[in-house]
Write a protein that holds these residues in place. Structure first.
Motif, short mmCIF file in Angstrom:
data_model
loop_
_atom_site.label_atom_id
_atom_site.label_comp_id
_atom_site.label_asym_id
_atom_site.label_seq_id
_atom_site.Cartn_x
_atom_site.Cartn_y
_atom_site.Cartn_z
N LEU A 91 -35.48 44.43 2.72
CA LEU A 91 -34.61 43.24 2.80
C LEU A 91 -34.55 42.51 1.47
O LEU A 91 -33.53 41.87 1.16
N GLU A 92 -35.61 42.60 0.69
CA GLU A 92 -35.65 41.97 -0.63
C GLU A 92 -34.98 42.86 -1.69
O GLU A 92 -35.05 42.58 -2.88
N LYS A 93 -34.35 43.96 -1.23
CA LYS A 93 -33.64 44.88 -2.11
C LYS A 93 -34.55 45.61 -3.10
O LYS A 93 -34.15 45.96 -4.20
N LYS A 94 -35.79 45.83 -2.71
CA LYS A 94 -36.69 46.62 -3.54
C LYS A 94 -36.25 48.08 -3.46
O LYS A 94 -35.83 48.56 -2.41
N SER A 95 -36.38 48.79 -4.56
CA SER A 95 -35.96 50.19 -4.56
C SER A 95 -37.01 51.05 -3.84
O SER A 95 -38.19 50.68 -3.74
N LEU A 96 -36.55 52.19 -3.37
CA LEU A 96 -37.45 53.12 -2.71
C LEU A 96 -38.55 53.56 -3.67
O LEU A 96 -39.72 53.67 -3.29
N PHE A 97 -38.19 53.75 -4.94
CA PHE A 97 -39.17 54.14 -5.95
C PHE A 97 -40.29 53.08 -6.05
O PHE A 97 -41.47 53.43 -6.10
N ASP A 98 -39.92 51.81 -6.08
CA ASP A 98 -40.92 50.73 -6.16
C ASP A 98 -41.82 50.70 -4.93
O ASP A 98 -43.02 50.48 -5.04
N ILE A 99 -41.22 50.92 -3.77
CA ILE A 99 -42.01 50.92 -2.53
C ILE A 99 -43.00 52.08 -2.53
O ILE A 99 -44.18 51.91 -2.22
N LEU A 100 -42.52 53.27 -2.89
CA LEU A 100 -43.41 54.43 -2.94
C LEU A 100 -44.50 54.25 -3.98
O LEU A 100 -45.65 54.64 -3.76
N LYS A 101 -44.14 53.65 -5.11
CA LYS A 101 -45.12 53.39 -6.16
C LYS A 101 -46.21 52.43 -5.66
O LYS A 101 -47.39 52.63 -5.93
N TYR A 102 -45.81 51.40 -4.90
CA TYR A 102 -46.77 50.45 -4.35
C TYR A 102 -47.78 51.16 -3.46
O TYR A 102 -48.98 50.86 -3.50
N PHE A 103 -47.31 52.09 -2.65
CA PHE A 103 -48.19 52.81 -1.73
C PHE A 103 -48.83 54.05 -2.38
O PHE A 103 -49.49 54.84 -1.72
N LYS A 104 -48.59 54.21 -3.70
CA LYS A 104 -49.11 55.33 -4.46
C LYS A 104 -48.70 56.67 -3.86
O LYS A 104 -49.51 57.59 -3.70
N LEU A 105 -47.40 56.75 -3.52
CA LEU A 105 -46.82 57.97 -2.99
C LEU A 105 -45.78 58.47 -3.97
O LEU A 105 -45.28 57.73 -4.79
N SER A 106 -45.43 59.73 -3.88
CA SER A 106 -44.38 60.26 -4.77
C SER A 106 -43.17 60.62 -3.94
O SER A 106 -43.26 60.93 -2.76
N ALA A 107 -42.03 60.61 -4.60
CA ALA A 107 -40.76 60.94 -3.91
C ALA A 107 -40.43 62.39 -4.08
O ALA A 107 -40.88 63.07 -4.94
#
Length: 43
Positions: free
Chosen positions: A27-43
């Motif tokens: 909802l805050e328009k964070k990118s998927l890359f940023d979200i995955l980076k936060y959880f230390k996951l890769s796309a």
């Protein structure tokens, strides 16, 4: 309650909290890359 029941309940609650947090980030328009980076996951 058994130990297995407790572990299951904690996992279920934790997963629910993660879903809500990811939804809020979206909802805050964070990118998927940023979200995955936060959880230390890769796309």
């Amino acid at each position: 309650m058994t130990l297995g029941d407790v572990v299951y309940r904690i996992r279920e609650e934790h997963f629910g909290q993660i879903i809500v947090y990811v939804y809020q980030l979206a909802l805050e328009k964070k990118s998927l890359f940023d979200i995955l980076k936060y959880f230390k996951l890769s796309a």
